[in-house]
Enzyme design. Structure first.
Site, mmCIF file in Angstrom:
data_model
loop_
_atom_site.group_PDB
_atom_site.id
_atom_site.type_symbol
_atom_site.label_atom_id
_atom_site.label_comp_id
_atom_site.label_asym_id
_atom_site.label_seq_id
_atom_site.Cartn_x
_atom_site.Cartn_y
_atom_site.Cartn_z
ATOM 1 N N HIS A 272 -31.756 33.343 6.099
ATOM 2 C CA HIS A 272 -31.807 34.605 5.372
ATOM 3 C C HIS A 272 -30.542 34.811 4.537
ATOM 4 C CE1 HIS A 272 -32.917 38.970 5.006
ATOM 5 N NE2 HIS A 272 -31.600 39.083 4.891
ATOM 6 N N GLU A 273 -29.405 34.664 5.164
ATOM 7 C CA GLU A 273 -28.148 34.915 4.457
ATOM 8 C C GLU A 273 -27.891 33.875 3.372
ATOM 9 O OE1 GLU A 273 -26.957 37.695 4.806
ATOM 10 O OE2 GLU A 273 -27.854 38.290 6.725
ATOM 11 N N HIS A 276 -29.012 35.192 0.050
ATOM 12 C CA HIS A 276 -28.026 36.054 -0.602
ATOM 13 C C HIS A 276 -26.915 35.213 -1.221
ATOM 14 C CE1 HIS A 276 -29.670 39.843 0.702
ATOM 15 N NE2 HIS A 276 -29.591 39.527 1.977
ATOM 16 N N GLU A 302 -32.577 40.907 -1.728
ATOM 17 C CA GLU A 302 -33.371 40.702 -0.517
ATOM 18 C C GLU A 302 -34.554 39.786 -0.771
ATOM 19 O OE1 GLU A 302 -32.437 41.424 2.386
ATOM 20 O OE2 GLU A 302 -30.733 42.679 1.826
#
Length: 511
Positions: A272-273, A276, A302
């Site tokens: 997920h990160e 970003h 996101e």
């Protein structure tokens, strides 16, 4: 097409603008570095001093941001902006700098500093409240933070919904009513899907339960992220309580996660990160030290984290490549488990207590309940004293779960403690945008799964860099989405994707 500036002599006043904006950026990035350190490395006793340090830096940056000389310079540069096409670096920089100035000048520097200070103290109180399982420790900071945010909203004299002001900080141009419409559509579609999954054959996820050494999780996560595009010269990965990513510069990307010994959720958090991080890493290098050097909105940001975590990270083709490495790290858990069994377990749909652990289908319900509670807090429909009970009521209503304690209830997320009101909705909006971009990428690149099976993730990463990341804030979120997908924000593709996936994996009837 995105048009770079010409090579002619640049106006001296434009050079002055770049110098001024660079100084603001430097202060903001220094404050971001202090925030990263606060959540990863800082000794606990340093909290009070750190709050003041961050407040001072943000006040100084804000003072530069609202300086009359900057406003005069931006007005003087209007003719220079008009000499360039809207998509050029020069025109975009002046336009975005003026937008930021017009917003910032409404907010007193003292209020900006107090917001930062309260958020820093609130974060520390949140950690203490979780440790003691005592909401009353956080309550005074929530009360102060809510009042400060109301003062902030009042600076803008909102015409319709006061929440619009908070939302605009994260999703420029979007209105609360638009979010509500999308969320109503998502909520009405998800509830039947969840019930249909619960009526299907149960999924054996026993392979995902047990003890998983965090060091092995870290080794595997780094191997996976390096294959995706992380490199040790520009990135780092650290542990924290609540995972996040931050960019100190396009060549200094900080990812964090929280590895748990009883699950692999920390691995998914890394994926997920990464989304970003890669967004910030692939910005146009010319944008460094300018307000263009950020993701266009929180929902777009996101969308990248949700795309890499879910559309890539939960994809069977991805695990055809990575599963042997996972088996090598955890032979006692996965050595004899077929890939298909692991994949079904990874995609199991079951309401969970913690948002960060939620599956793809139930995740948005976690966001919707927080969005509704935020609006109720600001309207006064829910008092902060009653917030824990209101949170639990929403959990029962939407997810059918009763939090066993306050840590799994209202204290599970950091974003209210650091007064980031308005941010939560963008998580779910990011899910929507992620599928719209995914489908466009497939149109341009063809089937992605055969590439993933071979460990080839560069084509997708470069496509996202070319069509999303490099633009930074040149376009508005709505302009960028329409430009790259031919559509405004639309929950339809996201819901259709979930229906197809559940049909393929679990035999859930579609439509």
């Amino acid at each position: 097409m995105y048009a770079p500036a010409g090579d002619g002599q640049v106006n001296d006043r434009f050079d002055e603008l770049r110098v001024r904006l660079g100084e603001i950026s430097d202060l903001e990035k220094a404050a971001a570095l202090l925030s990263w350190d606060e959540e990863t490395k800082m000794p606990e006793a340093g909290a009070a001093a750190r709050a003041e340090q961050r407040a001072t830096l943000n006040r100084s940056a804000h003072d530069l941001q609202i300086a009359p000389a900057l406003g005069e310079l931006l007005e003087e540069l209007r003719p220079f902006e008009e000499q360039h096409e809207p998509e050029t670096f020069e025109a975009a920089l002046i336009r975005i700098a003026r937008r930021d100035y017009d917003k910032a000048v409404r907010v007193p520097s003292d209020l900006r500093a107090e917001l930062t200070r309260c958020g820093s103290h609130g974060y520390r109180a949140w950690l203490e409240a979780r440790e003691a399982q005592d909401y009353s420790i956080l309550l005074p900071y929530l009360r102060q933070g809510l009042e400060l945010r109301r003062r902030y909203v009042a600076c803008f004299e909102p015409v319709n919904d006061p929440y619009d002001v908070l939302l605009d900080d994260y999703e420029p141009g979007m209105k609360t009513a638009e979010v509500q419409e999308i969320f109503d559509q998502i909520k009405s579609a998800l509830m039947p899907l969840i019930h249909a999954v619960s009526d299907s054959d149960p999924v054996d996820d026993s392979c995902l339960r047990g003890t998983f050494d965090w060091r092995a999780q870290r080794r595997f996560s780094l191997a996976m992220l390096e294959r995706w595009g992380m490199d040790e010269t520009s990135w780092r990965l650290d542990r924290t309580v609540h995972p996040f990513a931050t960019s100190i510069s396009p060549l200094d990307i900080r990812l964090t996660t929280n590895f748990h010994d009883d699950s692999l959720h920390g691995v998914l958090s890394c994926l997920h990160e990464f989304g970003h991080g890669i967004y910030e890493r692939q910005l146009d290098p010319r944008f460094a030290r300018t307000p263009l050097a950020h993701g266009v909105s929180a929902a777009f940001h996101e969308s990248q984290s949700r795309l890499w975590e879910n559309l890539v990270g939960r994809n069977l083709a991805t695990w055809r490549f990575f599963y042997p490495q996972l088996q090598a790290e955890f032979p006692q858990h996965f050595g004899s488990v077929p890939l298909e069994t692991f994949h079904r377990a990874l995609n199991k749909v079951q309401p969970s207590l913690r948002r960060v652990d939620a599956d793809e289908v139930t995740y948005c319900l976690h966001i919707i309940l927080r969005f509704e509670l935020e609006r109720d807090m600001f309207s006064g429909a829910v008092s902060l004293e009653d917030l824990p009970e209101a949170f639990e009521e929403k959990m029962r209503e939407y997810l059918g779960l009763q939090p066993p304690d306050i840590v799994h209830g209202v204290l599970q997320d950091v974003h209210w403690s650091d007064i980031s009101f308005g941010y939560f909705p963008t998580y779910a909006l990011g899910n929507v945008v992620s599928v719209q971009l995914w489908e466009r990428a497939r149109e341009d690149l063809g089937e992605l799964e055969p590439m993933f099976e071979r460990g080839e993730f560069t084509p997708l990463r470069e496509w996202l860099g070319e069509h999303v990341h490099r633009y930074g804030r040149v376009f508005t979120p709505q302009e960028l989405l329409l430009r790259e997908t031919g559509s405004t924000m639309d929950a339809g593709p996201y819901l259709a994707y979930l229906e197809r996936k559940l049909g393929e994996l679990f035999g859930v009837p579609v439509g």
